[in-house]
Scaffold this active site. Structure first.
Site, PDB file in Angstrom:
ATOM      1  N   TYR A  94      15.506  64.319 -10.169  1.00 52.06           N
ATOM      2  CA  TYR A  94      16.525  63.348 -10.449  1.00 52.06           C
ATOM      3  C   TYR A  94      18.140  63.882  -9.968  1.00 52.06           C
ATOM      4  CZ  TYR A  94      19.305  59.753 -12.558  1.00 52.06           C
ATOM      5  OH  TYR A  94      20.344  58.801 -12.804  1.00 52.06           O
ATOM      6  N   SER A 116      25.235  59.760 -10.698  1.00 52.83           N
ATOM      7  CA  SER A 116      25.165  60.283 -12.074  1.00 52.83           C
ATOM      8  C   SER A 116      25.765  61.539 -12.386  1.00 52.83           C
ATOM      9  CB  SER A 116      23.455  60.562 -12.483  1.00 52.83           C
ATOM     10  OG  SER A 116      23.297  61.161 -13.639  1.00 52.83           O
TER      11      SER A 116
END
Length: 249
Positions: free
Chosen positions: A158, A144
């Site tokens: 995350y 990501s």
């Protein structure tokens, strides 16, 4: 199926492949000639629809139910792929979870599952798959852009999990380079999926961070994965490559 048969004779396993980016990757690799296995945890209906669609177009595909937090299930998925198709050339680690929350309220259970699925499963699957790969093997992780930029509160776990992949891919590239196996991360920005829909509650704020004022499409990420899995990317390894519409610009 596609006229471009880059992966004829190749076998791929996509960890987390029944929906969103994962499903787009499964379809792309199958359309380019690969026999593709993919895992799913709970989306049995979506997995069946994906299998039916690819089979109807003449492709070879296998759906495997496996929780990416379960080491035994991951190893079994690798073994099942090899038993069914005879080899393994491409591993795509796409399984991921997204848990957001204020630091003071974030549960240790959510932290542990974030690490287990987003990081630990990548190591386990890569370790298992590498045993079957030969020269020209490919391991591709879906990371990501949040590994490099977390512009809002609540995403620390995350971001940590996706940043961990940056270090892991460098180490794996060194470990497997002598065997001719490349290892890379693809780092998407906001992509229109069930996890983060383009019309969702976070969409307006996400678009404000981006140079291109739109969400990405799953097919665009799949195209990037296809390049990294193919012969033209044979000199690319240990890299974390961003495809984010300028989210990090």
């Amino acid at each position: 199926m596609s006229n471009q048969r880059t992966f004829t004779g190749k076998v791929a396993l996509v960890q987390g492949g029944s929906r969103g980016i994962g499903a787009a990757i499964v379809k792309r690799l199958a359309a380019e000639g690969a026999a593709v296995a993919f895992t799913y945890a709970s989306s049995a209906g979506a997995a069946k629809a994906l299998v039916d669609g690819i089979t109807a177009e003449g492709g070879k595909v296998l759906a495997i139910k496996a929780d990416s937090a379960d080491a035994h299930a991951i190893r079994n998925a690798v073994d099942s792929t090899v038993e069914t198709f005879g080899r393994l050339d491409i591993l795509v680690n796409n399984a991921g979870v997204l848990a957001l929350g204020a630091l003071e309220d974030f549960s240790l259970e959510d932290f542990d599952r974030t690490y287990a699925v987003n990081v630990r499963s990548v190591f386990i699957a890569s370790q298992a798959a590498a045993k079957h790969m030969g020269d020209g093997g490919r391991i591709i992780n879906i990371g990501s852009t949040n590994a490099d930029r977390m512009p809002f509160a609540g995403g620390s776990a995350y971001a940590m999990s996706k940043s961990a992949l940056v270090g892991l891919v460098k180490g794996l590239a060194r470990d497997l380079g002598p065997r001719g196996i490349t290892v890379n991360n693809v780092q998407p920005g906001p992509v229109d999926t069930d996890m983060n829909p383009a019309n969702g509650e976070m969409a307006e704020s996400m678009l404000g961070f981006m140079a291109l004022k739109r969400y990405g499409h799953a097919d665009e990420i799949a195209g990037f994965v296809s390049y990294l899995a193919g012969p033209q990317a044979g000199y690319v390894t240990g890299a974390s490559l961003t495809i984010d519409g300028g989210f990090g610009a």
